[in-house]
Design an enzyme around this catalytic site. Sequence first.
Site, PDB file in Angstrom:
ATOM      1  N   LYS A 114     -61.479 -10.408 -15.699  1.00  0.00           N
ATOM      2  CA  LYS A 114     -62.049 -11.742 -15.078  1.00  0.00           C
ATOM      3  C   LYS A 114     -63.276 -11.862 -15.228  1.00  0.00           C
ATOM      4  O   LYS A 114     -64.015 -13.019 -15.462  1.00  0.00           O
ATOM      5  CB  LYS A 114     -61.540 -12.113 -13.676  1.00  0.00           C
ATOM      6  CG  LYS A 114     -60.044 -12.343 -13.780  1.00  0.00           C
ATOM      7  CD  LYS A 114     -59.256 -12.869 -12.321  1.00  0.00           C
ATOM      8  CE  LYS A 114     -58.009 -13.359 -12.632  1.00  0.00           C
ATOM      9  NZ  LYS A 114     -57.655 -13.898 -11.364  1.00  0.00           N
ATOM     10  N   LYS A 197     -51.083 -12.294 -22.221  1.00  0.00           N
ATOM     11  CA  LYS A 197     -50.149 -12.826 -21.108  1.00  0.00           C
ATOM     12  C   LYS A 197     -50.327 -14.369 -20.902  1.00  0.00           C
ATOM     13  O   LYS A 197     -51.476 -15.108 -21.184  1.00  0.00           O
ATOM     14  CB  LYS A 197     -50.880 -12.475 -19.646  1.00  0.00           C
ATOM     15  CG  LYS A 197     -49.739 -12.228 -18.671  1.00  0.00           C
ATOM     16  CD  LYS A 197     -50.674 -11.543 -17.474  1.00  0.00           C
ATOM     17  CE  LYS A 197     -51.952 -12.285 -17.099  1.00  0.00           C
ATOM     18  NZ  LYS A 197     -52.382 -11.952 -15.563  1.00  0.00           N
ATOM     19  N   LYS A 200     -52.609 -19.290 -16.576  1.00  0.00           N
ATOM     20  CA  LYS A 200     -52.986 -20.458 -16.277  1.00  0.00           C
ATOM     21  C   LYS A 200     -54.451 -21.153 -17.034  1.00  0.00           C
ATOM     22  O   LYS A 200     -54.824 -22.135 -17.242  1.00  0.00           O
ATOM     23  CB  LYS A 200     -53.543 -20.818 -14.672  1.00  0.00           C
ATOM     24  CG  LYS A 200     -52.292 -20.724 -13.758  1.00  0.00           C
ATOM     25  CD  LYS A 200     -52.656 -20.203 -12.460  1.00  0.00           C
ATOM     26  CE  LYS A 200     -51.509 -19.961 -11.488  1.00  0.00           C
ATOM     27  NZ  LYS A 200     -51.726 -19.041 -10.377  1.00  0.00           N
TER      28      LYS A 200
HETATM   29  P1  TYM Z   1     -50.932 -14.767  -9.361  1.00  0.00           P
HETATM   30  O1  TYM Z   1     -51.264 -16.098  -8.767  1.00  0.00           O
HETATM   31  O2  TYM Z   1     -51.978 -14.690 -10.543  1.00  0.00           O
HETATM   32  O3  TYM Z   1     -49.547 -14.936  -9.982  1.00  0.00           O
HETATM   33  C1  TYM Z   1     -48.422 -15.056  -9.067  1.00  0.00           C
HETATM   34  C2  TYM Z   1     -47.227 -14.123  -9.518  1.00  0.00           C
HETATM   35  O4  TYM Z   1     -46.793 -14.420 -10.906  1.00  0.00           O
HETATM   36  C3  TYM Z   1     -46.657 -13.410 -11.511  1.00  0.00           C
HETATM   37  N1  TYM Z   1     -47.244 -13.659 -13.024  1.00  0.00           N
HETATM   38  C4  TYM Z   1     -46.470 -13.325 -14.017  1.00  0.00           C
HETATM   39  N2  TYM Z   1     -45.514 -12.403 -14.189  1.00  0.00           N
HETATM   40  C5  TYM Z   1     -44.905 -12.357 -15.473  1.00  0.00           C
HETATM   41  N3  TYM Z   1     -45.468 -12.876 -16.568  1.00  0.00           N
HETATM   42  C6  TYM Z   1     -46.666 -13.588 -16.532  1.00  0.00           C
HETATM   43  N4  TYM Z   1     -47.482 -14.081 -17.395  1.00  0.00           N
HETATM   44  C7  TYM Z   1     -47.392 -13.780 -15.028  1.00  0.00           C
HETATM   45  N5  TYM Z   1     -48.525 -14.638 -14.599  1.00  0.00           N
HETATM   46  C8  TYM Z   1     -48.418 -14.114 -13.268  1.00  0.00           C
HETATM   47  C9  TYM Z   1     -47.732 -12.434 -10.868  1.00  0.00           C
HETATM   48  O5  TYM Z   1     -47.728 -10.935 -11.203  1.00  0.00           O
HETATM   49  C10 TYM Z   1     -47.613 -12.721  -9.429  1.00  0.00           C
HETATM   50  O6  TYM Z   1     -46.476 -11.906  -8.982  1.00  0.00           O
HETATM   51  N6  TYM Z   1     -53.085 -11.438  -6.643  1.00  0.00           N
HETATM   52  C11 TYM Z   1     -51.819 -12.134  -6.713  1.00  0.00           C
HETATM   53  C12 TYM Z   1     -51.441 -12.966  -5.599  1.00  0.00           C
HETATM   54  C13 TYM Z   1     -51.348 -12.278  -4.090  1.00  0.00           C
HETATM   55  C14 TYM Z   1     -50.264 -11.403  -3.964  1.00  0.00           C
HETATM   56  C15 TYM Z   1     -50.688 -11.013  -2.615  1.00  0.00           C
HETATM   57  C16 TYM Z   1     -48.932 -10.986  -4.495  1.00  0.00           C
HETATM   58  C17 TYM Z   1     -52.084 -12.189  -3.396  1.00  0.00           C
HETATM   59  N7  TYM Z   1     -51.727 -11.666  -2.156  1.00  0.00           N
HETATM   60  C18 TYM Z   1     -49.673  -9.999  -1.909  1.00  0.00           C
HETATM   61  C19 TYM Z   1     -48.188 -10.063  -3.764  1.00  0.00           C
HETATM   62  C20 TYM Z   1     -48.373  -9.579  -2.467  1.00  0.00           C
HETATM   63  C21 TYM Z   1     -52.147 -12.966  -7.824  1.00  0.00           C
HETATM   64  O7  TYM Z   1     -53.267 -13.103  -8.327  1.00  0.00           O
HETATM   65  O8  TYM Z   1     -50.880 -13.659  -8.446  1.00  0.00           O
END
Ligand code: TYM
Length: 334
Positions: A114, A197, A200
């Site tokens: 990032k 991947k 967004k």
């Molecule tokens: P975030 O908001 O980027 O994504 C949310 C969830 O979606 C999953 N994900 C995907 N899974 C499969 N294929 C993809 N292309 C894909 N893009 C996103 C992510 O793996 C995630 O499960 N840091 C985390 C948010 C977070 C969190 C937490 C998660 C903050 N605190 C505590 C679990 C527990 C994040 O940025 O996810």
Amino acid sequence: MSFTNRVFAGIKPSGDLHLGNYLGAIKRFVPLQETHECIYCVVDMHAITVWQDPKILAQSTREVAAAYLAAGIDAKKHIIFNQSQVAGHAELAWIFNCVARMGWMQRMTQFKDKAGKNAQNVSLGLFAYPSLMAADILLYKATHVPVGEDQKQHLELTRDIAAKFNNDFEKDFFPLPEPIITGAATRVMSLRDGTKKMSKSESSSLATIYMLDDEDAIAKKIKKARTDPEPLPQNFDDLENRLEAKNLVSIYAALADISPQEVLNQYGGEGFGVFKPALAQLAVEKLAPMNKEMRRYLDDKAQIDEILKDGANRAREIAKTTMKQVKDIVGFIS
Ligand code: TYM
């Protein structure tokens, strides 16, 4: 020491939710309600590690909450809330900033990706982000965390932080949470480039299926998805070097709740002229009702805000107990 079987997971309200978020996370949150106490959070404090327009942030927060509800999360039996309403996340994150080591954080590949060449100019929050994520999970002493594959390293860091805290202060205080990374679509790839991947921040609008896309948009994106000229093989292993085809088969499997091999048992030998329309039909069938339900929730902001507030009140009660104990352990007078 034994801990209550508790699930915590979060999604950042930092843009439009997409098929990766749905298949990699939200869809998998639903069945866990049968076996665990579940806390599903909209992690708005994580979102502001990069610039968010305040008006859009509030709307995106409601969109994630609406997706949880539309997918079938029961906000009464379990908890849905937004992170910034529970101060314990920030309090525990600070303590974890003092537990985690610089070297651990510097190894985080997501930060490196990032920040890119701009590492001196990104926010301090973006660097410290994994320690806030550890706090999210451990504030509730969660034992299980369903995530997509891209979060695996952050989960390992969470376990390292928990282990070091236990080791430095009080043995077995925090559980070492288990990631749940299961199913056919733990890493959904871009529809235009099988090496990237689905995210967004993708530049081509055809690359990403959004949860709020209408039926025509979903079908069009699948029809235009990049593929190769070969028919589908009989064996899933034979898709190893055909990334785009492998991605579409995995998406089909996840949507249909079957294994990728079962998809090939049905479509092996067929070309994309047959497979793409079948996938488009399945995707519309599964996503369109949820899309409708999300829009229905989003039409009533007051109701969503009330659900988030009620969830935050209940989350705060659990958090309060942990923070009281943590403060005692660390030596803070409270
Ligand atoms: P975030 O908001 O980027 O994504 C949310 C969830 O979606 C999953 N994900 C995907 N899974 C499969 N294929 C993809 N292309 C894909 N893009 C996103 C992510 O793996 C995630 O499960 N840091 C985390 C948010 C977070 C969190 C937490 C998660 C903050 N605190 C505590 C679990 C527990 C994040 O940025 O996810």
